[in-house]
Design a protein around this motif. Structure first.
Motif, PDB file in Angstrom:
ATOM      1  N   ALA A  63      45.511 -30.284  -3.387  1.00 50.09           N
ATOM      2  CA  ALA A  63      44.555 -29.674  -2.465  1.00 50.09           C
ATOM      3  C   ALA A  63      43.184 -29.449  -3.091  1.00 50.09           C
ATOM      4  O   ALA A  63      42.198 -29.272  -2.367  1.00 50.09           O
ATOM      5  CB  ALA A  63      45.101 -28.348  -1.949  1.00 50.09           C
ATOM      6  N   ALA A  66      39.933 -31.152  -1.837  1.00 50.97           N
ATOM      7  CA  ALA A  66      39.438 -30.704  -0.528  1.00 50.97           C
ATOM      8  C   ALA A  66      38.496 -29.511  -0.670  1.00 50.97           C
ATOM      9  O   ALA A  66      37.624 -29.301   0.175  1.00 50.97           O
ATOM     10  CB  ALA A  66      40.603 -30.337   0.385  1.00 50.97           C
ATOM     11  N   LEU A  71      34.632 -34.135   1.751  1.00 50.82           N
ATOM     12  CA  LEU A  71      35.569 -35.123   2.260  1.00 50.82           C
ATOM     13  C   LEU A  71      35.527 -35.119   3.788  1.00 50.82           C
ATOM     14  O   LEU A  71      35.039 -34.161   4.391  1.00 50.82           O
ATOM     15  CB  LEU A  71      36.992 -34.795   1.792  1.00 50.82           C
ATOM     16  CG  LEU A  71      37.231 -34.798   0.291  1.00 50.82           C
ATOM     17  CD1 LEU A  71      38.630 -34.305  -0.020  1.00 50.82           C
ATOM     18  CD2 LEU A  71      37.021 -36.187  -0.282  1.00 50.82           C
ATOM     19  N   PRO A  72      36.055 -36.143   4.409  1.00 52.21           N
ATOM     20  CA  PRO A  72      36.141 -36.131   5.874  1.00 52.21           C
ATOM     21  C   PRO A  72      36.962 -34.927   6.348  1.00 52.21           C
ATOM     22  O   PRO A  72      37.821 -34.408   5.619  1.00 52.21           O
ATOM     23  CB  PRO A  72      36.867 -37.439   6.208  1.00 52.21           C
ATOM     24  CG  PRO A  72      36.704 -38.305   5.016  1.00 52.21           C
ATOM     25  CD  PRO A  72      36.549 -37.401   3.840  1.00 52.21           C
ATOM     26  N   GLU A  73      36.709 -34.513   7.569  1.00 52.95           N
ATOM     27  CA  GLU A  73      37.358 -33.310   8.101  1.00 52.95           C
ATOM     28  C   GLU A  73      38.884 -33.417   8.075  1.00 52.95           C
ATOM     29  O   GLU A  73      39.576 -32.445   7.751  1.00 52.95           O
ATOM     30  CB  GLU A  73      36.876 -33.051   9.526  1.00 52.95           C
ATOM     31  CG  GLU A  73      37.409 -31.746  10.098  1.00 52.95           C
ATOM     32  CD  GLU A  73      36.886 -31.476  11.494  1.00 52.95           C
ATOM     33  OE1 GLU A  73      37.569 -30.738  12.200  1.00 52.95           O
ATOM     34  OE2 GLU A  73      35.824 -31.982  11.847  1.00 52.95           O
ATOM     35  N   TRP A  74      39.402 -34.597   8.417  1.00 56.91           N
ATOM     36  CA  TRP A  74      40.860 -34.759   8.423  1.00 56.91           C
ATOM     37  C   TRP A  74      41.443 -34.565   7.028  1.00 56.91           C
ATOM     38  O   TRP A  74      42.522 -34.009   6.864  1.00 56.91           O
ATOM     39  CB  TRP A  74      41.267 -36.119   8.996  1.00 56.91           C
ATOM     40  CG  TRP A  74      40.831 -37.291   8.152  1.00 56.91           C
ATOM     41  CD1 TRP A  74      39.683 -37.996   8.269  1.00 56.91           C
ATOM     42  CD2 TRP A  74      41.541 -37.851   7.055  1.00 56.91           C
ATOM     43  NE1 TRP A  74      39.622 -38.970   7.305  1.00 56.91           N
ATOM     44  CE2 TRP A  74      40.758 -38.911   6.547  1.00 56.91           C
ATOM     45  CE3 TRP A  74      42.759 -37.572   6.447  1.00 56.91           C
ATOM     46  CZ2 TRP A  74      41.154 -39.680   5.463  1.00 56.91           C
ATOM     47  CZ3 TRP A  74      43.148 -38.340   5.367  1.00 56.91           C
ATOM     48  CH2 TRP A  74      42.357 -39.383   4.876  1.00 56.91           C
ATOM     49  N   ALA A  75      40.725 -35.001   5.999  1.00 53.21           N
ATOM     50  CA  ALA A  75      41.206 -34.850   4.630  1.00 53.21           C
ATOM     51  C   ALA A  75      41.140 -33.401   4.176  1.00 53.21           C
ATOM     52  O   ALA A  75      42.017 -32.935   3.440  1.00 53.21           O
ATOM     53  CB  ALA A  75      40.402 -35.732   3.688  1.00 53.21           C
ATOM     54  N   GLU A  76      40.107 -32.683   4.620  1.00 53.53           N
ATOM     55  CA  GLU A  76      39.991 -31.270   4.251  1.00 53.53           C
ATOM     56  C   GLU A  76      41.099 -30.432   4.864  1.00 53.53           C
ATOM     57  O   GLU A  76      41.416 -29.362   4.357  1.00 53.53           O
ATOM     58  CB  GLU A  76      38.615 -30.733   4.642  1.00 53.53           C
ATOM     59  CG  GLU A  76      37.511 -31.267   3.745  1.00 53.53           C
ATOM     60  CD  GLU A  76      36.159 -30.644   4.041  1.00 53.53           C
ATOM     61  OE1 GLU A  76      36.059 -29.825   4.980  1.00 53.53           O
ATOM     62  OE2 GLU A  76      35.206 -30.994   3.335  1.00 53.53           O
ATOM     63  N   ARG A  77      41.673 -30.899   5.977  1.00 50.61           N
ATOM     64  CA  ARG A  77      42.810 -30.193   6.573  1.00 50.61           C
ATOM     65  C   ARG A  77      44.129 -30.707   6.016  1.00 50.61           C
ATOM     66  O   ARG A  77      45.074 -29.939   5.820  1.00 50.61           O
ATOM     67  CB  ARG A  77      42.792 -30.346   8.093  1.00 50.61           C
ATOM     68  CG  ARG A  77      41.751 -29.486   8.745  1.00 50.61           C
ATOM     69  CD  ARG A  77      41.915 -29.516  10.225  1.00 50.61           C
ATOM     70  NE  ARG A  77      41.778 -30.914  10.679  1.00 50.61           N
ATOM     71  CZ  ARG A  77      41.361 -31.286  11.858  1.00 50.61           C
ATOM     72  NH1 ARG A  77      41.053 -30.384  12.749  1.00 50.61           N
ATOM     73  NH2 ARG A  77      41.255 -32.557  12.169  1.00 50.61           N
ATOM     74  N   ALA A  78      44.234 -32.007   5.794  1.00 51.98           N
ATOM     75  CA  ALA A  78      45.499 -32.616   5.383  1.00 51.98           C
ATOM     76  C   ALA A  78      45.864 -32.309   3.932  1.00 51.98           C
ATOM     77  O   ALA A  78      47.037 -32.086   3.617  1.00 51.98           O
ATOM     78  CB  ALA A  78      45.447 -34.124   5.592  1.00 51.98           C
ATOM     79  N   LEU A  79      44.887 -32.304   3.034  1.00 52.83           N
ATOM     80  CA  LEU A  79      45.202 -32.089   1.620  1.00 52.83           C
ATOM     81  C   LEU A  79      45.788 -30.707   1.333  1.00 52.83           C
ATOM     82  O   LEU A  79      46.800 -30.615   0.629  1.00 52.83           O
ATOM     83  CB  LEU A  79      43.977 -32.372   0.756  1.00 52.83           C
ATOM     84  CG  LEU A  79      43.597 -33.850   0.624  1.00 52.83           C
ATOM     85  CD1 LEU A  79      42.313 -34.001  -0.188  1.00 52.83           C
ATOM     86  CD2 LEU A  79      44.730 -34.649   0.014  1.00 52.83           C
TER      87      LEU A  79
END
Length: 119
Positions: A63, A66, A71-79
């Motif tokens: 994490a 992130a 990072l892209p928004e999806w990566a900031e949530r997914a990591l």
């Protein structure tokens, strides 16, 4: 009706419902000494501490990007989600591993060969 013990050796329970212990010298059913109880307590503490430490390392490694990089928004949530999931799995696996090894080794032999408790 009384419950029969292993191989028809008689009831598992005594006349007043007290559990019957295996024969002396069989290696089963011996009472734990204070040193045994202390060793178990220390091993549980070690398992919890090392589990938290390993989980924190995994969470930080997965994490961390992130939190420190754009990072892209999806990566900031997914990591962080993936890091939390992996950290929980590592925590459970670490505790299980430490306590399983201790259980096989037994409290009376823990660390008696001069090696560290976990390897």
């Amino acid at each position: 009706m009384e419950h029969q013990g292993a191989a028809g050796q008689g009831p598992e329970w005594g006349p007043e419902g007290a559990e019957r212990y295996p024969a002396p010298g069989s290696g089963q059913g011996r009472r734990r000494t204070q040193a045994d109880r202390d060793a178990i307590t220390v091993e549980i503490g070690y398992a919890l501490f090392s589990g938290v430490f390993a989980a924190a390392l995994v969470f930080g490694a997965v994490a961390g990007p992130a939190f420190f990089f754009a990072l892209p928004e999806w990566a900031e949530r997914a990591l962080p989600l993936a890091g939390g999931t992996l950290a929980a799995a590592v925590f459970v696996l670490r505790i299980t591993h430490v306590l399983w090894r201790f259980g096989r080794r037994g409290p009376d032999r823990a660390g008696s060969d001069g090696t560290a408790a976990d390897g």
